[in-house]
Write an enzyme that holds these catalytic residues in place. Structure first.
Site, PDB file in Angstrom:
ATOM      1  N   GLU A  62      -7.771   4.002   6.974  1.00 39.96           N
ATOM      2  CA  GLU A  62      -8.372   3.817   5.664  1.00 39.96           C
ATOM      3  C   GLU A  62      -8.736   2.325   5.375  1.00 39.96           C
ATOM      4  OE1 GLU A  62      -8.415   4.535   1.104  1.00 39.96           O
ATOM      5  OE2 GLU A  62      -6.696   4.689   2.072  1.00 39.96           O
ATOM      6  N   HIS A  63      -7.774   1.728   5.647  1.00 39.91           N
ATOM      7  CA  HIS A  63      -7.572   0.070   5.227  1.00 39.91           C
ATOM      8  C   HIS A  63      -7.089  -0.479   6.548  1.00 39.91           C
ATOM      9  CE1 HIS A  63      -6.766   1.468   1.247  1.00 39.91           C
ATOM     10  NE2 HIS A  63      -7.657   0.756   1.041  1.00 39.91           N
TER      11      HIS A  63
ATOM     12  N   HIS B 156     -45.767  30.494  11.727  1.00 39.99           N
ATOM     13  CA  HIS B 156     -46.014  28.882  11.618  1.00 39.99           C
ATOM     14  C   HIS B 156     -47.051  28.557  12.313  1.00 39.99           C
ATOM     15  CE1 HIS B 156     -41.644  29.033  10.054  1.00 39.99           C
ATOM     16  NE2 HIS B 156     -41.494  27.763  10.326  1.00 39.99           N
TER      17      HIS B 156
ATOM     18  N   GLN C 197       0.734  -1.112  -0.100  1.00 35.26           N
ATOM     19  CA  GLN C 197      -0.009   0.007   0.099  1.00 35.26           C
ATOM     20  C   GLN C 197       0.742   1.137  -0.055  1.00 35.26           C
ATOM     21  OE1 GLN C 197      -3.343  -0.012  -0.376  1.00 35.26           O
ATOM     22  NE2 GLN C 197      -2.952  -1.921  -0.939  1.00 35.26           N
TER      23      GLN C 197
ATOM     24  N   ASP D 140      -8.927  -3.535  -3.174  1.00 29.92           N
ATOM     25  CA  ASP D 140      -8.553  -2.623  -4.265  1.00 29.92           C
ATOM     26  C   ASP D 140      -9.152  -2.869  -5.613  1.00 29.92           C
ATOM     27  OD1 ASP D 140      -7.377  -0.942  -2.313  1.00 29.92           O
ATOM     28  OD2 ASP D 140      -5.455  -1.249  -2.865  1.00 29.92           O
TER      29      ASP D 140
ATOM     30  N   HIS E  51       1.587   3.215  -3.241  1.00 24.55           N
ATOM     31  CA  HIS E  51       0.673   4.277  -3.769  1.00 24.55           C
ATOM     32  C   HIS E  51       1.221   5.784  -3.938  1.00 24.55           C
ATOM     33  CE1 HIS E  51      -3.480   2.710  -4.488  1.00 24.55           C
ATOM     34  NE2 HIS E  51      -3.221   1.901  -3.457  1.00 24.55           N
TER      35      HIS E  51
END
Length: 434
Positions: free
Chosen positions: A317-318, A411, A249, A351, A252
């Site tokens: 995230e993961h 109202h 990862q 992914d 990336h």
């Protein structure tokens, strides 16, 4: 007690972020005022692609699809079948409702698809055709009427794999357009591109900032930053597996955090050694090493509960869980984008192919949101109806008094006029019923 065998060397990012914001603001303004001409100029400047029209023709799309080998097409179709199937199962779990909450009072909601969606498919550093599955397919399963896509050229040319994936996913319009100019064109519209109602899909820092700045003018899926991974492991696995999942990862980008959280100091040290070994042979080591040096961490905890608390603090995230009892973390954790349970699966499966969505919250946004899913493309809209005079009067009495408590005489009169008409009540104008 938490011990850091390796801590992230996080540099100050405030000045850099401010510079990105200024750049993106200027680019958005160019496209909003300049339309197609500005889009073309920016595409030439940043992507080296000059076309009169950036929407691909049917012939160009067909050429990209036909360029696939039979194996490539089968692999793309397999991945899309998994994504489509899970998205459909998620949609099937949602339902419209209508309930009678009081005699004669009916309330309900309907899940209505967003009409026009623009999906960004990144392709600058890597041709991320998987992003086409995740956004386009999910929007189509949700029932969106028009789903358009923008993806940058790869090496100055149309990227056939990305185009084919977008087409097979069901994109209605495909544009070879990248960066901020693509996001701006979809949000504002131009002379040749009709605007969308919502933007989805990941991208670099400039694309992410463009989406953030446009939020409100259009909807967005979520705020997403650099890819993050957290590996939670114990001595049931080895250093090679942990190191592989971290570096896989980290490739990336140079700012992608990769963290090992463990209760085994031996595993922690073995993983550090394996990372150094793998960085000597990994083809993307230049990126992964920089990410690991600047954003990598190894954290050793004493207890499982301490590990859960630390994982929730990180809100990654993961989250790859490789422990004797992965469900302990599934049941105990609250903050994560997507979880991968057991050594047999891995983040790369999510992914690319397994079916869960890979557009996920980063920068601790997992504390308050999940990732992209079919529900992001649906608006849950409520409605009400009253079937009897008696029900209108019952609700109206409460409404009238509550409005007066707040000082909203107008109202209150909305309720009062119904009390007079349907209940024969003598309520003074702008007053409250007794």
């Amino acid at each position: 007690m938490i011990r850091h065998l390796k801590s992230a060397q996080l540099a100050g990012e405030t000045a850099e972020a401010a510079a990105v914001t200024r750049t993106v603001e200027a680019l958005l303004a160019e496209v909003e005022s300049g339309g197609d001409a500005a889009v073309r100029a920016l595409s030439v400047k940043f992507d080296g692609l000059d076309r009169q029209f950036y929407r691909l023709t049917d012939a160009e799309i067909r050429h990209c699809v036909d360029s696939l080998t039979s194996r490539q097409r089968a692999d793309i179709e397999f991945a899309q079948e998994q994504v489509r199937g899970f998205a459909q199962a998620q949609k099937d779990a949602l339902r419209d409702i209508e309930v009678e909450t009081l005699p004669g009072v009916v309330l309900g909601h309907r899940n209505i698809p967003v009409a026009n969606v623009g999906c960004y498919v990144p392709g600058g550093k890597y041709p991320l055709l998987a992003s086409a599955h995740m956004s386009v397919l999910t929007a189509k399963v949700a029932g969106c009427d028009r789903v358009i896509t923008c993806a940058p050229p790869f090496g100055g040319e149309i990227a056939p794999l990305i185009v084919a994936a977008q087409h097979l996913a069901g994109a209605d319009e495909i544009y070879c357009l990248g960066g901020v100019q693509a996001i701006a064109a979809m949000a504002f519209g131009t002379e040749t591109i009709q605007p969308v109602d919502m933007l989805a899909g990941p991208g670099n820092a400039y694309v992410a900032e463009a989406k953030r700045l446009l939020f409100g003018r259009v909807g967005i899926d979520l705020f997403a930053g650099p890819t993050e991974t957290l590996v939670i492991a114990d001595d049931t696995v080895d250093g090679e597996l942990c190191a592989t999942d971290l570096l896989g990862q980290a490739e990336h980008g140079v700012n992608s955090p990769a963290v090992l959280l463990t209760n085994s100091e031996k595993l922690a040290r073995d993983t550090l050694a394996e990372i150094e070994r793998l960085l000597k042979i990994l083809p993307t080591a230049a990126i992964a090493r920089k990410a690991w040096e600047d954003y990598g961490e190894v954290i050793v905890c004493d207890t499982l509960d301490e590990m859960v608390a630390e994982a929730d603090r990180i809100a990654s995230e993961h989250v790859q869980v490789m422990t004797a009892d992965p469900d302990y973390f599934l049941d105990g954790m609250k903050n994560y984008g997507a979880m991968f349970l057991g050594a047999r699966t891995t983040v790369a499966y999510g992914d690319k192919v397994i079916g869960t969505n890979h557009t996920l919250p980063t920068k601790r946004a997992a504390r308050y949101t999940g990732g992209l899913w079919v529900g992001k493309f649906l608006k849950t809209c409520t409605y009400q109806r009253i079937l009897t005079d008696e029900a209108s009067v019952l609700v109206g009495e409460y409404c009238s008094r509550l409005c007066i408590m707040e000082g909203f005489a107008g109202h209150a009169e909305q309720a009062n006029v119904r009390l007079r008409r349907y209940g024969g009540r003598n309520v003074p104008y702008g007053g409250a019923v007794e």
